[in-house]
Each structure stands twice: as C-alpha cells, then as structure tokens.
Scaffold this motif. Sequence first.
Motif, mmCIF file in Angstrom:
data_model
loop_
_atom_site.group_PDB
_atom_site.id
_atom_site.type_symbol
_atom_site.label_atom_id
_atom_site.label_comp_id
_atom_site.label_asym_id
_atom_site.label_seq_id
_atom_site.Cartn_x
_atom_site.Cartn_y
_atom_site.Cartn_z
ATOM 1 N N ALA A 105 89.565 40.083 23.430
ATOM 2 C CA ALA A 105 89.751 40.148 21.980
ATOM 3 C C ALA A 105 90.210 41.530 21.536
ATOM 4 O O ALA A 105 91.136 41.664 20.721
ATOM 5 C CB ALA A 105 88.453 39.770 21.272
ATOM 6 N N LEU A 109 93.720 42.752 19.711
ATOM 7 C CA LEU A 109 93.733 43.535 18.471
ATOM 8 C C LEU A 109 94.540 44.827 18.643
ATOM 9 O O LEU A 109 95.245 45.251 17.712
ATOM 10 C CB LEU A 109 92.310 43.863 18.040
ATOM 11 N N ASP A 112 98.026 43.833 18.449
ATOM 12 C CA ASP A 112 98.325 43.477 17.059
ATOM 13 C C ASP A 112 98.643 44.721 16.238
ATOM 14 O O ASP A 112 99.535 44.705 15.387
ATOM 15 C CB ASP A 112 97.131 42.728 16.463
ATOM 16 N N HIS A 118 99.718 39.934 12.819
ATOM 17 C CA HIS A 118 99.225 39.344 11.567
ATOM 18 C C HIS A 118 100.157 39.629 10.397
ATOM 19 O O HIS A 118 100.296 38.813 9.492
ATOM 20 C CB HIS A 118 97.789 39.807 11.268
ATOM 21 N N VAL A 143 93.524 39.128 8.266
ATOM 22 C CA VAL A 143 92.605 40.199 8.666
ATOM 23 C C VAL A 143 91.170 39.826 8.313
ATOM 24 O O VAL A 143 90.234 40.052 9.095
ATOM 25 C CB VAL A 143 93.006 41.535 8.002
ATOM 26 N N TYR A 146 89.954 37.487 10.815
ATOM 27 C CA TYR A 146 89.549 38.222 12.013
ATOM 28 C C TYR A 146 88.081 38.651 11.892
ATOM 29 O O TYR A 146 87.290 38.542 12.845
ATOM 30 C CB TYR A 146 90.405 39.478 12.205
ATOM 31 N N ALA A 150 85.007 37.591 14.237
ATOM 32 C CA ALA A 150 84.230 38.595 14.975
ATOM 33 C C ALA A 150 82.754 38.491 14.646
ATOM 34 O O ALA A 150 81.890 38.601 15.535
ATOM 35 C CB ALA A 150 84.754 39.999 14.651
ATOM 36 N N THR A 182 89.066 46.362 4.386
ATOM 37 C CA THR A 182 89.578 45.078 3.932
ATOM 38 C C THR A 182 89.498 44.939 2.417
ATOM 39 O O THR A 182 90.415 44.398 1.782
ATOM 40 C CB THR A 182 88.801 43.932 4.604
#
Length: 230
Positions: A105, A109, A112, A118, A143, A146, A150, A182
Amino acid sequence: MARMWNTIKTGFEKALAARSEYERAPVSGFVIAVVVLIGLYVVASIFVRPGEAATDFNFVDERGTVTALSAVLLASGAAFALSAFLLASKECLKTRVFWILAAAALGVLALDELLEFHERIGDRIDALGIATGPVRHWNDVIVIAYGFFALGFLCYFFSTIVRFPRFVELLAVAFMFFMLHTTVDSLVEPPTVLSVIVEESCKLYCSAFVSLSFLIGMLAVSKKVDQPAS
C-alpha cells in the motif's frame, strides 16, 4: 454484540500485554529532529525556488520539493514494512500479512505521489460534470477514500499492531496530519498561498510520521528476533 465486544477487548488486552516482548527503541530525539528538519525544509522550499510565485512549483507542481520528499518518505515506509515482513518469520500469520500488505500500500502511495494516479482519475471524473458536494474536486474525494480505506485497514489489524511500542501512537499523529491536509485541500476554495503551504506541509508531516511509525515497527520486530529463545 456482547460476545463480539468481549472478543475485541480480549484481543486488545493480549496485544497490550505482548508489548513487553518488544524492546522500546530510544527514538524520541530522532522524531524531534525529523520534525524540525521538515520544518526547515518547508521554509527552504518557500524561498529557494524557480522564478514562479511562492507556491507555484515546490508546493503545487508534482516535480516540486514537497512531492519529492513525500514520495521518498512513503517509499521509506514501504521499505521498513517490507523489512519487518522479512524479519517477522517468528510472528503469527496475521502479523506477517499486515506487514506485506502495508508495504504494498505504501509503495502504491509513493508512486501515486509521483505519477498522479488520483489526480488523473479525478480530472476525468470532473470532466463528466458529476457533482462532488462540499468537496472541491474528485481527486480530493479519492484522497478522502484513501483515508477511509487506511482507517479500516488499521482497525482490522489493530489488535495485531498495537503490540508494537509507539507504532500506533505515531500512526495516530500521521492520521491527524492527514485530516488537516485533507480538510484544507477539500474545503478552501479558492486556494491561497497560506492554505497551500499549510496543506502541503501537513502532507509532508503525515508522510514523515507514517515512515517513522513503520521504522519503529521494524525496529521492534528486529529486537524481538534478536532475543535468545527461552
């Protein structure tokens, strides 16, 4: 429901008791040093830049310093998780599955960050004209997804990973920075110079604490491996 709660409680208590099996690495000074160095890195990124405005390259462009360091930190976390998986031959299957899935994972990321998975997917959905509600763009929605993934992943493995001293605590700090990043990224419209700097700084600290948590986890596993069998 009561039986399920008792099972969760028992597993948590056993995990806390198992913490004594792992040696606590003296890393407080190292964590403080990382926090300070990243702060200096952010300041340097503001003033040492190409001719654009303060945030145009280092904080917004994927080739900038913030994204580069975030990718390095996430890749380091993936390497630490993979190392823990290789060292955890004496751990139970669920623990080893956690380490290898976490390594995969974090590797995705890190990619990414550099290859903009994304952002590209979000831009295509935005082009379809589908509303995102209070969130600015679909890449922000991805996001957020995500983060939920997680959180669910960590909740499932919580009784497994809480046994590693300081591991969950550092992940909690990382998640706090993820929430700040975020929130600013999703709700501040239009972005300002200050909001972009705050958002991207929180992203860096999130990646740093993720990497630190997996470093601590790897060290815990390695210390247990070094202990002589009784």
